[in-house]
Design a protein around this motif. Structure first.
Motif, PDB file in Angstrom:
ATOM      1  N   SER A  35      24.188   7.494  -7.494  1.00 42.54           N
ATOM      2  CA  SER A  35      24.930   6.240  -7.555  1.00 42.54           C
ATOM      3  C   SER A  35      23.964   5.085  -7.408  1.00 42.54           C
ATOM      4  O   SER A  35      22.884   5.223  -6.812  1.00 42.54           O
ATOM      5  CB  SER A  35      25.994   6.169  -6.448  1.00 42.54           C
ATOM      6  N   SER A  37      24.176   0.602  -6.934  1.00 43.07           N
ATOM      7  CA  SER A  37      24.995  -0.600  -6.823  1.00 43.07           C
ATOM      8  C   SER A  37      24.098  -1.787  -6.509  1.00 43.07           C
ATOM      9  O   SER A  37      23.031  -1.636  -5.887  1.00 43.07           O
ATOM     10  CB  SER A  37      26.068  -0.448  -5.742  1.00 43.07           C
ATOM     11  N   ALA A  64      28.020  -5.150  -9.122  1.00 42.27           N
ATOM     12  CA  ALA A  64      28.200  -4.081 -10.114  1.00 42.27           C
ATOM     13  C   ALA A  64      27.795  -2.762  -9.475  1.00 42.27           C
ATOM     14  O   ALA A  64      26.916  -2.720  -8.601  1.00 42.27           O
ATOM     15  CB  ALA A  64      27.379  -4.341 -11.364  1.00 42.27           C
ATOM     16  N   SER A  65      28.447  -1.702  -9.883  1.00 42.84           N
ATOM     17  CA  SER A  65      28.111  -0.385  -9.346  1.00 42.84           C
ATOM     18  C   SER A  65      28.394   0.691 -10.381  1.00 42.84           C
ATOM     19  O   SER A  65      29.241   0.535 -11.262  1.00 42.84           O
ATOM     20  CB  SER A  65      28.903  -0.099  -8.064  1.00 42.84           C
ATOM     21  N   TRP A  66      27.646   1.773 -10.257  1.00 45.77           N
ATOM     22  CA  TRP A  66      27.858   2.968 -11.092  1.00 45.77           C
ATOM     23  C   TRP A  66      27.666   4.181 -10.196  1.00 45.77           C
ATOM     24  O   TRP A  66      26.744   4.233  -9.379  1.00 45.77           O
ATOM     25  CB  TRP A  66      26.869   3.002 -12.243  1.00 45.77           C
ATOM     26  N   LYS A 112      32.695   9.908 -13.395  1.00 39.36           N
ATOM     27  CA  LYS A 112      31.806   8.757 -13.504  1.00 39.36           C
ATOM     28  C   LYS A 112      32.646   7.490 -13.337  1.00 39.36           C
ATOM     29  O   LYS A 112      33.677   7.351 -13.984  1.00 39.36           O
ATOM     30  CB  LYS A 112      31.100   8.730 -14.859  1.00 39.36           C
ATOM     31  N   THR A 114      32.572   3.081 -12.796  1.00 35.74           N
ATOM     32  CA  THR A 114      31.853   1.813 -12.844  1.00 35.74           C
ATOM     33  C   THR A 114      32.766   0.718 -12.302  1.00 35.74           C
ATOM     34  O   THR A 114      33.992   0.831 -12.376  1.00 35.74           O
ATOM     35  CB  THR A 114      31.430   1.445 -14.276  1.00 35.74           C
ATOM     36  N   TYR A 134      37.353  -1.994 -13.189  1.00 31.84           N
ATOM     37  CA  TYR A 134      36.779  -0.683 -12.924  1.00 31.84           C
ATOM     38  C   TYR A 134      37.158   0.314 -14.012  1.00 31.84           C
ATOM     39  O   TYR A 134      38.149   0.145 -14.737  1.00 31.84           O
ATOM     40  CB  TYR A 134      37.260  -0.152 -11.568  1.00 31.84           C
TER      41      TYR A 134
END
Length: 456
Positions: A35, A37, A64-66, A112, A114, A134
């Protein structure tokens, strides 16, 4: 996990995790999921350069994050169990396979996700905005759909189905009025989600993950369609939308289930108000819902038993059914309860024909029992009072004392014939995932409470 920041302005977090599980086959027991972010507090930069005063924009951040998350399965899902030794046909003693087939090729389920968001605060933090968009993509899901019993089994765990969710969340809060003795805080939150499904095995166009089924409808997920769908039957129609009638003038219908509704709301939210004056605090919370289909199984059961207001209203009224015949010619028939007619070659009373229509043909159009729900509910209201400190000082042994009164579920405004919330209680009365299915559930009850809180 790695974390870094720069000048209270830029933030970065990177993490990674590896799991080993004994419930999956050896070749798939190990799986890694990372992950990342980050966020940027842009007001720190603007204010440090004297490009912006905090009198208007006090705080601003984009984020932002993944992430990727793995999940294993339950125990013994990779092997097929046997029933205990028993006596079968003709007194033969033997064993048999369990109705759930094991799958030695299972892989870990992966998701997954986002998210992109922005936070803003204005006027020395008197007004706040928080917006997020999201996505969640779950693939290689471990499912146990019902299969044909000709395989020798009823269930089999497989990796199939990609569930894709995307949505938005918005929160607006603020303090419109703030004086020495009086404060008014208000907050609005809204959220909406869209869930779809694809990637089912060839020949499998719909997945039933639960046994929930009422009024001829089932909770279902359609391949390349809605994840929270309602499957039901429909009257047959021509290209112009006219109902195709049979030789008796009754609607013909398909016995194959198709998508007739979507249980997912367009959006939901709440509005919370808190008023404080000296030691007195008043709070009121409203909740609202826009869209989302609910199948009214309660109405269906009462209609079928002839005990609903609807059945009382139509029981002795003339019934008119219009449509087209098999050749496309317009047809219109009217039956009256106090007359007799030839129906299926037999002299039949109009009363029985009308009853037969509403018990047999009317429910075959599942949408007759589906409502796209809008609702507004006064969820809670409360009033509390903190006793003044000067009064507590006279007593001596109390540090804080408050009295309160609260009530819940006081008002409901909705276009639904009943309480739509009874269908949103998770397992409900019909098994797991019964959201959107109302079948003789108990409506939310109103309640009132009184409280006394003492701190010594």
């Amino acid at each position: 996990e790695f974390r870094a920041s720069w000048k209270d302005m830029l933030y970065l977090t990177v993490s990674g995790r590896n799991d080993w599980t004994s419930t999956l086959p050896i070749e798939h027991r190990s799986y890694f999921y990372p992950s990342v972010s980050g966020s940027f507090v842009f007001t720190e930069l603007l204010q440090s350069k004297n490009w912006l005063s905090d009198d208007v924009l006090s705080f601003g951040k984009i984020r932002a994050s993944w992430a990727k998350v793995g999940k294993d399965t339950g125990v013994y899902e990779t092997s097929t169990a046997l029933w205990p030794v028993g006596t079968y046909l003709n007194g033969v003693i033997g064993v048999g396979n369990n109705w759930e087939r094991g799958n030695p090729y299972l892989k870990p389920e992966m998701t997954k996700s986002t998210e992109f968001g922005i936070e803003l605060s204005f006027f020395h933090n008197r007004l706040h905005f928080d917006y997020a968009y999201y996505t969640n993509d779950s693939y290689n899901q471990i499912l146990s759909p019902r299969g044909p019993q000709s395989t020798g089994y009823i269930f089999c765990s497989i990796n199939a189905g990609n569930v894709y969710n995307k949505g938005m969340e918005l929160t607006i809060s603020g303090t419109p009025i703030q004086t020495k003795d009086f404060t008014w805080d208000i907050g609005l939150n809204m959220a909406g989600n869209r869930g779809t499904l694809d990637g089912l095995p060839d020949g499998m166009d719909v997945m039933y993950v639960t046994d929930v089924q009422y009024a001829g409808a089932q909770a279902a997920s359609f391949n390349r369609g809605d994840f929270m769908a309602i499957a039901g039957t429909e009257w047959n129609r021509d290209e112009a939308g006219n109902v195709i009638l049979d030789k008796n003038g009754m609607p013909t219908y398909s016995t194959t289930l198709s998508a007739v509704g979507n249980r997912e709301s367009t959006f939901t939210g709440g509005l919370n108000n808190t008023l404080t004056w000296k030691g007195l605090t008043f709070n009121m919370l409203w909740e609202f819902r826009v869209g989302g289909d609910v199948i009214n199984g309660t109405q269906y059961a009462m209609d079928n038993a002839g005990v609903s207001q609807f059945s009382a209203d139509i029981r002795n009224k003339p019934l008119t059914v219009t449509g087209v015949d098999a050749d496309g010619n317009p047809v219109s028939n009217t039956w009256e309860a106090n007359k007799t007619y030839i129906f299926n070659g037999v002299e039949t009373s109009g009363y029985n024909i009308i009853q037969n229509y509403y018990q047999t043909y009317y429910p075959k159009e599942t949408r007759n029992y589906i409502t796209e729900v809008n609702s507004l509910r006064l969820r809670s209201i409360s009033l509390s009072y903190d006793l003044p400190k000067r009064f507590l000082q006279r007593i001596g042994f109390l540090k804080r004392a408050s009295i309160s009164v609260a009530a819940t579920n006081l008002l409901l405004f909705t276009n639904y014939n009943g309480d739509p919330e009874v269908a949103a209680a998770g397992a409900g009365v019909g098994g797991s995932s019964s959201v959107g299915f109302d079948y003789c559930g108990v409506p939310a009850t109103s309640s009132m409470s009184f409280g006394l809180n003492l701190t010594f």
